[in-house]
Design an enzyme around this catalytic site. Structure first.
Site, PDB file in Angstrom:
ATOM      1  N   SER A 130       0.815  -1.055   0.080  1.00 60.35           N
ATOM      2  CA  SER A 130       0.007  -0.002   0.124  1.00 60.35           C
ATOM      3  C   SER A 130       0.931   1.361   0.142  1.00 60.35           C
ATOM      4  O   SER A 130       1.887   1.505   0.568  1.00 60.35           O
ATOM      5  CB  SER A 130      -1.002  -0.063   1.374  1.00 60.35           C
ATOM      6  OG  SER A 130      -1.766   1.231   1.294  1.00 60.35           O
ATOM      7  N   LYS A 185      -4.153  -6.823   3.919  1.00 60.92           N
ATOM      8  CA  LYS A 185      -4.282  -5.728   2.907  1.00 60.92           C
ATOM      9  C   LYS A 185      -5.788  -5.450   2.348  1.00 60.92           C
ATOM     10  O   LYS A 185      -6.163  -4.139   2.299  1.00 60.92           O
ATOM     11  CB  LYS A 185      -3.613  -6.337   1.622  1.00 60.92           C
ATOM     12  CG  LYS A 185      -3.414  -5.208   0.506  1.00 60.92           C
ATOM     13  CD  LYS A 185      -3.216  -3.632   1.076  1.00 60.92           C
ATOM     14  CE  LYS A 185      -2.644  -2.730  -0.176  1.00 60.92           C
ATOM     15  NZ  LYS A 185      -3.726  -2.673  -1.274  1.00 60.92           N
ATOM     16  N   HIS A 188      -7.345  -3.457   5.280  1.00 56.61           N
ATOM     17  CA  HIS A 188      -6.778  -2.015   4.888  1.00 56.61           C
ATOM     18  C   HIS A 188      -7.615  -1.526   3.857  1.00 56.61           C
ATOM     19  O   HIS A 188      -7.823  -0.228   4.167  1.00 56.61           O
ATOM     20  CB  HIS A 188      -5.268  -2.048   4.615  1.00 56.61           C
ATOM     21  CG  HIS A 188      -4.625  -0.738   3.877  1.00 56.61           C
ATOM     22  ND1 HIS A 188      -4.921  -0.561   2.728  1.00 56.61           N
ATOM     23  CD2 HIS A 188      -3.916   0.020   4.701  1.00 56.61           C
ATOM     24  CE1 HIS A 188      -4.177   0.573   2.608  1.00 56.61           C
ATOM     25  NE2 HIS A 188      -3.519   0.959   3.534  1.00 56.61           N
ATOM     26  N   ASN A 189      -7.672  -1.891   2.816  1.00 57.67           N
ATOM     27  CA  ASN A 189      -8.447  -1.319   1.736  1.00 57.67           C
ATOM     28  C   ASN A 189     -10.155  -0.998   1.976  1.00 57.67           C
ATOM     29  O   ASN A 189     -10.529   0.128   1.778  1.00 57.67           O
ATOM     30  CB  ASN A 189      -8.498  -2.221   0.554  1.00 57.67           C
ATOM     31  CG  ASN A 189      -7.143  -2.050  -0.221  1.00 57.67           C
ATOM     32  OD1 ASN A 189      -5.971  -1.511   0.332  1.00 57.67           O
ATOM     33  ND2 ASN A 189      -7.067  -1.953  -1.660  1.00 57.67           N
ATOM     34  N   GLU A 192      -9.712   2.128   4.272  1.00 55.39           N
ATOM     35  CA  GLU A 192      -9.813   3.023   3.289  1.00 55.39           C
ATOM     36  C   GLU A 192     -10.930   3.679   2.741  1.00 55.39           C
ATOM     37  O   GLU A 192     -11.139   4.840   2.636  1.00 55.39           O
ATOM     38  CB  GLU A 192      -8.815   2.862   2.292  1.00 55.39           C
ATOM     39  CG  GLU A 192      -8.407   3.684   1.202  1.00 55.39           C
ATOM     40  CD  GLU A 192      -7.356   3.016   0.098  1.00 55.39           C
ATOM     41  OE1 GLU A 192      -7.655   3.164  -0.989  1.00 55.39           O
ATOM     42  OE2 GLU A 192      -6.143   2.369   0.497  1.00 55.39           O
TER      43      GLU A 192
END
Length: 484
Positions: A130, A185, A188-189, A192
């Site tokens: 990222s 990940k 995380h996205n 986000e």
């Protein structure tokens, strides 16, 4: 340049090129390969000229240029292209060699590929990366999972090129087995998505309820970035609102209001449903993008579906502070939901996740990097078995303190007909989570009435199920019990 390269990288799009340049800047020798070999030629004679970077014009040449154990990083589009690239590599690799997938891959694919390659004696690392173009070049956040033995081989490279926090700690560490890195990940996205939508809702409330200009909102976000909301996304929102088009007007107001997405937010929502985790804020952020895509329908609907006349007659400065508190509290809920999802996935897939370490990896280099993440690490350092971030003292106090302003903002948005799906979903989650008794007792009665799905009783031990013949016409046969 060394006779053999430390690592090879396949895929010379934006992320691939910049990761290679980052590796070379840290003293590593890298071999670059792309299916379209003209890209290799242009890269080695352009941005990579004079650096410890060599080009390869076939997969075989790439593999032969690497020192053992060979390490090949794949930066191609997720899905079938990754499988195709792996199949091209296999004939030239030996047992103990390492393939790394650094793309936005769906974690079940990583689990499948890790098992497939392990049976061939080849190690596989699924590494979420990222930070975008800038992060890839100057220091991304990297979340590797898969073979722990392979991780030890790639660790010196990945930790050297990753972002560093103030004490020098790298924003990269081993996450867990098989698909754990790509799962983290993905979460995380998803976070986000939520963070971005929260800021968009704050922008729309300031614009439509308070009637603020882009320059005025720029000053608000500039101030917010000096508070607990200090983060990369607040920082870039500040800059975007100040950016002028050629005629001096705010460029942001000329950008079409239809948002794109690449699927990671959707994946996060789907696995949350599979695991029974109430990931409401992130799900709403995905749906907000979906409704934004209905531009032509929304234009037509706006002509026939009227809402309230927007009005505000309160203290503007006080309301902006309420809005900041609402964004802060909602952001806490988003992370609480994301961490709950990781906890449940760890149980489901037998991963040993270091939750404080994950927060540390997100503190620098990545899109959701913020000062806020240090508090998450502190929470899990104090209590590694923490069930929900909302139960940590810092987050409990922060959300409880914020809730009055949060509620005022939610009421104002609803009363003025301004959509705020994430701000209100977060508040609903907070109210649901803190409520000792929810109306699911009635829901279970309804389910038992029409489908004999049974229920538990408050005056009996958990695990005992009962069925009532509500109409007098049914029998005593019950259906399956429910999951709770």
């Amino acid at each position: 340049m060394k006779t053999l390269s430390d690592i090879g990288l396949i895929g010379l799009a934006v992320m691939g090129e910049n990761l290679i340049l980052n590796m070379a800047s840290k003293g590593f020798t890298v071999t670059a390969y792309n299916r379209s070999t003209d890209k290799v030629e242009n890269f080695v004679n352009g941005r990579a000229k004079g650096l410890s970077i060599r080009g390869a014009y076939s997969v075989e040449e790439l593999v032969q240029s690497l020192e053992r154990p060979r390490k090949v990083m794949i930066m191609v589009k997720s899905g079938a292209p990754v499988d195709a690239t792996i199949e091209q590599l296999i004939p030239y690799l030996d047992k103990g060699d390492i393939i790394i997938d650094g793309g936005n891959t769906h974690f079940p694919d990583t689990i499948r590929r890790e098992k497939y390659l392990a049976d061939l004696g080849i190690h596989f690392v699924g590494a979420g990366v990222s930070g975008g173009e800038e992060g890839a070049l100057t220091g991304p956040s990297i979340m590797p999972g898969g073979s722990e033995e392979a991780w030890l081989s790639v660790k010196p490279i990945f930790q050297a090129i990753s972002a560093k926090v103030d004490d020098g700690s790298p924003c990269c560490d081993y996450v867990g087995q098989n698909g754990a890195g790509h799962f983290v990940k993905m979460v995380h996205n998803g976070i986000e998505y939520g963070d971005m939508q929260l800021l968009c809702e704050a922008y729309q409330i300031m614009k439509e309820v308070l009637g603020m200009s882009a320059d005025e909102m720029h000053e608000v976000f500039k101030h917010w970035n000096t508070t607990e909301l200090d983060s990369y996304l607040v920082e870039i929102t500040r800059d975007i609102l100040a950016y002028k088009d050629e005629d001096g007007s705010p460029l942001v107001e000329r950008i079409l209001d239809t948002a794109g997405q690449k699927g990671t937010g959707k994946w996060t929502g789907v696995i949350a449903l599979d695991l029974g985790v109430p990931l409401t804020l992130i799900a709403e952020s995905v749906f907000a993008r979906c409704i934004s895509a209905l531009k032509s329908e929304r234009v037509e609907a706006s002509k026939v579906l009227s809402g309230p006349v927007k009005q505000f007659d309160g203290d503007k400065a006080a309301f902006i502070e309420d809005l900041r508190q609402a964004v802060l509290a909602s952001k806490i809920v988003s992370y609480a939901q994301g961490y709950t999802l990781m906890r449940e996935a760890a149980k489901e897939f037998n991963w040993d996740l270091n939750y404080g370490g994950i927060a540390l990896m997100w503190r620098g280099g990545c899109i959701i990097r913020s000062a806020f993440l240090g508090k998450i690490k502190d929470a899990f350092d104090k209590n590694p078995a923490l069930n929900n971030l909302l139960l940590d003292d810092y987050f409990t106090n922060t959300v409880v303190k914020a809730q009055e302003g949060w509620r005022r903002v939610a009421m104002s948005a609803i009363g003025n007909g301004v959509p705020a799906p994430c701000l209100t979903a977060a508040l609903n989650y907070f109210d649901g989570y803190r409520t000792e008794r929810l109306p699911a007792n009635l829901l279970q009665a309804q389910r038992d009435y029409f489908g004999a799905h049974t229920y538990e009783r408050t005056d009996k031990p958990r695990g005992e199920f009962f069925h009532t013949n509500w109409t007098g016409r049914g029998g005593n046969t019950a259906s399956s019990t429910y999951n709770a």
